[in-house]
Design a protein around this motif. Structure first.
Motif, PDB file in Angstrom:
ATOM      1  N   LYS A  62      12.099  10.154  -5.748  1.00  9.93           N
ATOM      2  CA  LYS A  62      13.481  10.626  -5.691  1.00  9.93           C
ATOM      3  C   LYS A  62      14.406   9.529  -5.176  1.00  9.93           C
ATOM      4  O   LYS A  62      15.610   9.534  -5.444  1.00  9.93           O
ATOM      5  CB  LYS A  62      13.587  11.851  -4.786  1.00  9.93           C
ATOM      6  CG  LYS A  62      12.863  13.078  -5.324  1.00  9.93           C
ATOM      7  CD  LYS A  62      12.930  14.228  -4.325  1.00  9.93           C
ATOM      8  CE  LYS A  62      12.157  15.444  -4.822  1.00  9.93           C
ATOM      9  NZ  LYS A  62      12.192  16.571  -3.831  1.00  9.93           N
ATOM     10  N   ALA A  63      13.853   8.585  -4.410  1.00  8.74           N
ATOM     11  CA  ALA A  63      14.670   7.544  -3.777  1.00  8.74           C
ATOM     12  C   ALA A  63      14.444   6.158  -4.373  1.00  8.74           C
ATOM     13  O   ALA A  63      15.324   5.294  -4.277  1.00  8.74           O
ATOM     14  CB  ALA A  63      14.381   7.492  -2.270  1.00  8.74           C
ATOM     15  N   VAL A  64      13.278   5.922  -4.982  1.00  2.00           N
ATOM     16  CA  VAL A  64      12.949   4.593  -5.505  1.00  2.00           C
ATOM     17  C   VAL A  64      12.222   4.720  -6.833  1.00  2.00           C
ATOM     18  O   VAL A  64      11.771   5.804  -7.209  1.00  2.00           O
ATOM     19  CB  VAL A  64      12.061   3.795  -4.522  1.00  2.00           C
ATOM     20  CG1 VAL A  64      12.803   3.500  -3.223  1.00  2.00           C
ATOM     21  CG2 VAL A  64      10.746   4.528  -4.253  1.00  2.00           C
ATOM     22  N   ASP A  65      12.094   3.597  -7.527  1.00  4.81           N
ATOM     23  CA  ASP A  65      11.248   3.513  -8.711  1.00  4.81           C
ATOM     24  C   ASP A  65       9.880   2.969  -8.308  1.00  4.81           C
ATOM     25  O   ASP A  65       9.750   2.269  -7.297  1.00  4.81           O
ATOM     26  CB  ASP A  65      11.857   2.561  -9.750  1.00  4.81           C
ATOM     27  CG  ASP A  65      12.991   3.195 -10.534  1.00  4.81           C
ATOM     28  OD1 ASP A  65      13.292   4.389 -10.313  1.00  4.81           O
ATOM     29  OD2 ASP A  65      13.589   2.479 -11.367  1.00  4.81           O
ATOM     30  N   PHE A  66       8.877   3.273  -9.119  1.00  3.64           N
ATOM     31  CA  PHE A  66       7.545   2.697  -8.963  1.00  3.64           C
ATOM     32  C   PHE A  66       7.100   2.082 -10.279  1.00  3.64           C
ATOM     33  O   PHE A  66       7.455   2.573 -11.359  1.00  3.64           O
ATOM     34  CB  PHE A  66       6.518   3.768  -8.578  1.00  3.64           C
ATOM     35  CG  PHE A  66       6.535   4.167  -7.132  1.00  3.64           C
ATOM     36  CD1 PHE A  66       5.878   3.398  -6.180  1.00  3.64           C
ATOM     37  CD2 PHE A  66       7.189   5.320  -6.724  1.00  3.64           C
ATOM     38  CE1 PHE A  66       5.884   3.770  -4.844  1.00  3.64           C
ATOM     39  CE2 PHE A  66       7.192   5.707  -5.395  1.00  3.64           C
ATOM     40  CZ  PHE A  66       6.538   4.924  -4.447  1.00  3.64           C
ATOM     41  N   SER A  67       6.309   1.022 -10.168  1.00  4.13           N
ATOM     42  CA  SER A  67       5.583   0.545 -11.336  1.00  4.13           C
ATOM     43  C   SER A  67       4.431   1.513 -11.581  1.00  4.13           C
ATOM     44  O   SER A  67       4.202   2.435 -10.806  1.00  4.13           O
ATOM     45  CB  SER A  67       5.024  -0.857 -11.072  1.00  4.13           C
ATOM     46  OG  SER A  67       3.954  -0.793 -10.119  1.00  4.13           O
ATOM     47  N   SER A  68       3.688   1.291 -12.653  1.00  5.38           N
ATOM     48  CA  SER A  68       2.444   2.030 -12.803  1.00  5.38           C
ATOM     49  C   SER A  68       1.492   1.578 -11.699  1.00  5.38           C
ATOM     50  O   SER A  68       1.684   0.531 -11.073  1.00  5.38           O
ATOM     51  CB  SER A  68       1.831   1.779 -14.187  1.00  5.38           C
ATOM     52  OG  SER A  68       1.673   0.398 -14.425  1.00  5.38           O
ATOM     53  N   GLY A  69       0.461   2.354 -11.433  1.00  6.66           N
ATOM     54  CA  GLY A  69      -0.422   2.072 -10.314  1.00  6.66           C
ATOM     55  C   GLY A  69      -1.261   0.821 -10.517  1.00  6.66           C
ATOM     56  O   GLY A  69      -1.811   0.602 -11.593  1.00  6.66           O
ATOM     57  N   TYR A  70      -1.363   0.015  -9.459  1.00  6.12           N
ATOM     58  CA  TYR A  70      -2.195  -1.181  -9.532  1.00  6.12           C
ATOM     59  C   TYR A  70      -3.512  -1.018  -8.769  1.00  6.12           C
ATOM     60  O   TYR A  70      -4.392  -1.872  -8.873  1.00  6.12           O
ATOM     61  CB  TYR A  70      -1.446  -2.415  -9.003  1.00  6.12           C
ATOM     62  CG  TYR A  70      -1.001  -2.333  -7.559  1.00  6.12           C
ATOM     63  CD1 TYR A  70      -1.860  -2.660  -6.510  1.00  6.12           C
ATOM     64  CD2 TYR A  70       0.296  -1.938  -7.236  1.00  6.12           C
ATOM     65  CE1 TYR A  70      -1.443  -2.582  -5.182  1.00  6.12           C
ATOM     66  CE2 TYR A  70       0.726  -1.860  -5.926  1.00  6.12           C
ATOM     67  CZ  TYR A  70      -0.147  -2.174  -4.901  1.00  6.12           C
ATOM     68  OH  TYR A  70       0.258  -2.095  -3.594  1.00  6.12           O
ATOM     69  N   TYR A  71      -3.656   0.086  -8.024  1.00  5.98           N
ATOM     70  CA  TYR A  71      -4.918   0.318  -7.312  1.00  5.98           C
ATOM     71  C   TYR A  71      -5.054   1.795  -6.993  1.00  5.98           C
ATOM     72  O   TYR A  71      -4.124   2.424  -6.493  1.00  5.98           O
ATOM     73  CB  TYR A  71      -4.967  -0.496  -6.016  1.00  5.98           C
ATOM     74  CG  TYR A  71      -6.241  -0.283  -5.231  1.00  5.98           C
ATOM     75  CD1 TYR A  71      -7.455  -0.776  -5.706  1.00  5.98           C
ATOM     76  CD2 TYR A  71      -6.248   0.436  -4.037  1.00  5.98           C
ATOM     77  CE1 TYR A  71      -8.634  -0.567  -5.005  1.00  5.98           C
ATOM     78  CE2 TYR A  71      -7.426   0.642  -3.329  1.00  5.98           C
ATOM     79  CZ  TYR A  71      -8.611   0.140  -3.823  1.00  5.98           C
ATOM     80  OH  TYR A  71      -9.784   0.362  -3.135  1.00  5.98           O
ATOM     81  N   GLN A  72      -6.228   2.351  -7.314  1.00  3.09           N
ATOM     82  CA  GLN A  72      -6.522   3.737  -6.983  1.00  3.09           C
ATOM     83  C   GLN A  72      -7.302   3.776  -5.674  1.00  3.09           C
ATOM     84  O   GLN A  72      -8.283   3.054  -5.507  1.00  3.09           O
ATOM     85  CB  GLN A  72      -7.330   4.391  -8.100  1.00  3.09           C
ATOM     86  CG  GLN A  72      -7.580   5.873  -7.878  1.00  3.09           C
ATOM     87  CD  GLN A  72      -8.098   6.560  -9.128  1.00  3.09           C
ATOM     88  OE1 GLN A  72      -7.606   6.337 -10.220  1.00  3.09           O
ATOM     89  NE2 GLN A  72      -9.105   7.400  -8.962  1.00  3.09           N
ATOM     90  N   GLN A 104       0.817  -1.217   0.000  1.00  4.90           N
ATOM     91  CA  GLN A 104       0.000   0.000   0.000  1.00  4.90           C
ATOM     92  C   GLN A 104       0.850   1.267   0.000  1.00  4.90           C
ATOM     93  O   GLN A 104       0.564   2.222   0.730  1.00  4.90           O
ATOM     94  CB  GLN A 104      -0.963   0.031   1.194  1.00  4.90           C
ATOM     95  CG  GLN A 104      -1.805  -1.213   1.348  1.00  4.90           C
ATOM     96  CD  GLN A 104      -1.442  -1.998   2.583  1.00  4.90           C
ATOM     97  OE1 GLN A 104      -1.653  -1.531   3.694  1.00  4.90           O
ATOM     98  NE2 GLN A 104      -0.886  -3.199   2.426  1.00  4.90           N
ATOM     99  N   VAL A 105       1.888   1.256  -0.826  1.00  5.22           N
ATOM    100  CA  VAL A 105       2.761   2.425  -0.918  1.00  5.22           C
ATOM    101  C   VAL A 105       2.241   3.332  -2.033  1.00  5.22           C
ATOM    102  O   VAL A 105       2.211   2.941  -3.201  1.00  5.22           O
ATOM    103  CB  VAL A 105       4.217   2.030  -1.202  1.00  5.22           C
ATOM    104  CG1 VAL A 105       5.095   3.286  -1.258  1.00  5.22           C
ATOM    105  CG2 VAL A 105       4.731   1.073  -0.133  1.00  5.22           C
ATOM    106  N   SER A 106       1.826   4.528  -1.665  1.00  3.23           N
ATOM    107  CA  SER A 106       1.298   5.466  -2.647  1.00  3.23           C
ATOM    108  C   SER A 106       2.428   6.091  -3.461  1.00  3.23           C
ATOM    109  O   SER A 106       3.471   6.474  -2.921  1.00  3.23           O
ATOM    110  CB  SER A 106       0.492   6.568  -1.952  1.00  3.23           C
ATOM    111  OG  SER A 106      -0.633   6.022  -1.297  1.00  3.23           O
ATOM    112  N   ILE A 107       2.195   6.188  -4.752  1.00  2.40           N
ATOM    113  CA  ILE A 107       3.170   6.798  -5.663  1.00  2.40           C
ATOM    114  C   ILE A 107       3.195   8.306  -5.425  1.00  2.40           C
ATOM    115  O   ILE A 107       2.148   8.948  -5.365  1.00  2.40           O
ATOM    116  CB  ILE A 107       2.781   6.513  -7.120  1.00  2.40           C
ATOM    117  CG1 ILE A 107       2.758   5.000  -7.375  1.00  2.40           C
ATOM    118  CG2 ILE A 107       3.726   7.206  -8.088  1.00  2.40           C
ATOM    119  CD1 ILE A 107       2.081   4.605  -8.675  1.00  2.40           C
TER     120      ILE A 107
END
Length: 308
Positions: free
Chosen positions: A149-159, A140-143
């Motif tokens: 700035k510290a990590v990469d994210f995938s595209s969102g899997y849940y709004q 449950q880490v919000s983009i």
């Protein structure tokens, strides 16, 4: 990270054949629903096409990604792992929305359940600067631009939307507006968008309580140390339905600034896996898998008025 397994050597090829190989790409399919906060399909396409045109093997080859441990896809989450995202604090059992999503992503990347390893990583550590001991983290880490700035994210899997819960009969149990919450003692887990909602949207006159995890926040609520806690909406329904049954979902908050809040899988900054994981998430969204898993595991936001 370890070197990828199963790389196909190009061998002796003609210049023309190499040029054709350069056209191949493991890019994610275009999907208009991907959040602007996460890596887009076109970004991932560019990364993958660059690698292919350089004459390297497909970086998204199924089962042959440059994972931390060759042949294994390592997934991290917090301990305890809460419902409805996980079940019985056992992420490896495939039950709960995020456990199911993790296995679906791994499978799309060529890693069956027997090739997925779970590790425990505290929520705040998952997106803190530094090299990670996982391939992806799902918790449950919000983009957000700050976290990217510290990590990469995938595209969102849940709004998701945030919500406030309170004990039935408390002074904010019948709140209908944000103004009704101004004088309340509210609490939330440290480092979360839930706490940001308290600080930037509610702006209470009483300093909010900050907790290391949601279990402590729930205990404070049950002990009436706080008037209410702010948490994501599915978790709010789960807590009030199964854990603190004398509490209720007071209401939910509209998306701030018109920008939807989305959960994304966390990856090491600059990870070679980011475009591949993004492609997998986009495909799962495009073929309806994410919607089906959401329907299976998450409560619908019914009966929760929007607080304005």
């Amino acid at each position: 990270m370890t070197s990828p397994h199963g790389r196909v050597r190009l061998g002796a090829v003609t210049t023309a054949a190499a040029a054709l190989l350069g056209l191949a790409s493991c890019a994610p399919q275009e999907n208009g629903n991907a959040t602007g906060s996460a890596p887009t399909s076109s970004d991932a396409s560019s990364d993958a096409s660059t690698a292919a045109s350089a004459g390297s093997a497909d970086p998204c080859a199924k089962g042959g990604l440059a994972t931390r441990t060759a042949g294994t896809f390592t997934v991290a989450t917090d301990n305890p792992a809460y419902g409805p995202w996980f079940s019985d604090n056992k992420p490896e059992n495939g039950k709960g929305f995020e456990s199911a999503v993790a296995y679906a992503v791994a499978d799309r990347l060529g890693y069956g359940r027997d090739r997925v390893t779970w590790v425990k990583v505290p929520f705040n550590k998952a997106f803190a600067p530094g090299v990670k001991d996982f391939d992806v983290d799902i918790n449950q880490v919000s983009i957000s631009d700050e976290r990217r700035k510290a990590v990469d994210f995938s595209s969102g899997y849940y709004q998701v939307r945030q919500a406030v819960i309170a004990l039935k009969g408390s002074k904010i149990a019948d709140a209908r507006t944000i103004a009704d919450l101004k004088g309340a003692k509210l609490g939330a887990q440290i480092g979360t968008t839930s706490l940001e909602v308290i600080d930037s949207i509610i702006k209470p006159s009483v300093r909010p309580a900050v907790f290391d995890d949601n279990d402590l926040a729930k205990t404070a609520l049950k002990n009436r140390q706080v008037d209410g806690i702010v948490i994501d909406l599915p978790t709010a329904f789960y807590i009030t339905g199964a854990q603190v049954t004398d509490a209720k979902v007071v209401g939910q908050f509209d998306t701030a600034g018109g920008r939807p809040e989305q959960f994304g899988l966390v990856l090491d900054k600059g990870s070679a896996l980011t475009p591949c994981v993004t492609r997998a998430v986009d495909e799962l969204r495009g073929d309806g898998t994410l919607a089906a898993l959401e329907k299976q595991w998450l409560s619908e936001a019914v009966g929760a008025p929007v607080l304005k």
